[in-house]
Design an enzyme around this catalytic site. Sequence first.
Site, PDB file in Angstrom:
ATOM      1  N   GLU A 185       0.852  -1.187   0.000  1.00 55.45           N
ATOM      2  CA  GLU A 185       0.000   0.000   0.000  1.00 55.45           C
ATOM      3  C   GLU A 185       0.888   1.237   0.000  1.00 55.45           C
ATOM      4  O   GLU A 185       1.732   1.398   0.878  1.00 55.45           O
ATOM      5  CB  GLU A 185      -0.913   0.031   1.231  1.00 55.45           C
ATOM      6  CG  GLU A 185      -1.771   1.298   1.275  1.00 55.45           C
ATOM      7  CD  GLU A 185      -2.588   1.448   2.548  1.00 55.45           C
ATOM      8  OE1 GLU A 185      -3.811   1.635   2.443  1.00 55.45           O
ATOM      9  OE2 GLU A 185      -1.995   1.387   3.648  1.00 55.45           O
ATOM     10  N   TRP A 186       0.682   2.092  -0.987  1.00 55.99           N
ATOM     11  CA  TRP A 186       1.383   3.379  -0.980  1.00 55.99           C
ATOM     12  C   TRP A 186       0.447   4.425  -0.401  1.00 55.99           C
ATOM     13  O   TRP A 186      -0.575   4.745  -0.990  1.00 55.99           O
ATOM     14  CB  TRP A 186       1.820   3.770  -2.390  1.00 55.99           C
ATOM     15  CG  TRP A 186       2.548   5.093  -2.414  1.00 55.99           C
ATOM     16  CD1 TRP A 186       3.281   5.638  -1.395  1.00 55.99           C
ATOM     17  CD2 TRP A 186       2.599   6.034  -3.487  1.00 55.99           C
ATOM     18  NE1 TRP A 186       3.788   6.860  -1.772  1.00 55.99           N
ATOM     19  CE2 TRP A 186       3.383   7.127  -3.054  1.00 55.99           C
ATOM     20  CE3 TRP A 186       2.065   6.056  -4.776  1.00 55.99           C
ATOM     21  CZ2 TRP A 186       3.639   8.237  -3.857  1.00 55.99           C
ATOM     22  CZ3 TRP A 186       2.325   7.154  -5.580  1.00 55.99           C
ATOM     23  CH2 TRP A 186       3.104   8.228  -5.128  1.00 55.99           C
ATOM     24  N   HIS A 192     -12.844   4.346   8.269  1.00 56.73           N
ATOM     25  CA  HIS A 192     -11.994   4.325   9.460  1.00 56.73           C
ATOM     26  C   HIS A 192     -12.576   5.233  10.528  1.00 56.73           C
ATOM     27  O   HIS A 192     -12.995   6.348  10.221  1.00 56.73           O
ATOM     28  CB  HIS A 192     -10.579   4.807   9.131  1.00 56.73           C
ATOM     29  CG  HIS A 192      -9.971   4.099   7.963  1.00 56.73           C
ATOM     30  ND1 HIS A 192     -10.331   4.377   6.662  1.00 56.73           N
ATOM     31  CD2 HIS A 192      -9.050   3.105   7.902  1.00 56.73           C
ATOM     32  CE1 HIS A 192      -9.656   3.583   5.851  1.00 56.73           C
ATOM     33  NE2 HIS A 192      -8.881   2.802   6.572  1.00 56.73           N
ATOM     34  N   LYS A 239     -13.656  -2.657   3.435  1.00 56.38           N
ATOM     35  CA  LYS A 239     -12.694  -2.621   4.546  1.00 56.38           C
ATOM     36  C   LYS A 239     -13.169  -1.650   5.614  1.00 56.38           C
ATOM     37  O   LYS A 239     -13.602  -0.535   5.301  1.00 56.38           O
ATOM     38  CB  LYS A 239     -11.321  -2.178   4.036  1.00 56.38           C
ATOM     39  CG  LYS A 239     -10.280  -1.977   5.143  1.00 56.38           C
ATOM     40  CD  LYS A 239      -9.126  -1.081   4.696  1.00 56.38           C
ATOM     41  CE  LYS A 239      -8.282  -0.686   5.905  1.00 56.38           C
ATOM     42  NZ  LYS A 239      -7.326   0.400   5.597  1.00 56.38           N
TER      43      LYS A 239
END
EC number: 4.2.1.10
Length: 252
Positions: free
Chosen positions: A46-47, A143, A170
């Site tokens: 993951e960047w 998140h 996610k």
Amino acid sequence: MKTVTVKDLVIGAGAPKIIVSLMAKDIARVKSEALAYREADFDILEWRVDHFADLSNVESVMAAAKILRETMPEKPLLFTFRSAKEGGEQAISTEAYIALNRAAIDSGLVDMIDLELFTGDDQVKETVAYAHAHDVKVVMSNHDFHKTPEAEEIIARLRKMQSFDADIPKIALMPQSTSDVLTLLAATLEMQEQYADRPIITMSMAKTGVISRLVGEVFGSAATFGAVKKASAPGQISVNDLRTVLTILHQA
């Protein structure tokens, strides 16, 4: 359940896959970090583009992506701009956020993008369609660095992501207690058993939630985040320790 294959990696089958986050503020650091990461044991890179200083220069951003692609050509590359409101390093407008993700899709350099669920329904749907038209997978995310909602709300968010045709929904939540970790795990299990037709990724953050990063194969989370150097979120453990535990649980 449908699996998701990126390069030769089958997400949603076998042990949870390990994602590591590379956070570098300029091209020189991207290059040096990439060389260091190349030696680590992980599955998906993951960047975290929100750590990159020169965001306004799309050519610079894509030059950095090219370095990552060339340094680790065999690793699936996940392009993530984490917004400030969801724990990221920079705040940008919705328009700039969508444009950045579209530029990544257009580049042909990334395999997956992270798209935040609460960006706006229309923008999310359009970007998912655009990504899929260019053979780029979408990890749709949410998140909360402050709390863990009720299980019903966790499931509702994951189902909404699925309804928007995310390849991988996610969610990452902050526990205020150990029971919050159980709430996250129970929601994960219910989602996986009753509603999910694709892989999902869930985690409870901080030290309290570490157990959730290890038991994905039991409860239904298809990937987990580990640290090569600096953790990108509270509660991440080193990739070597993570792989050991995931392998033990997988072979038990």
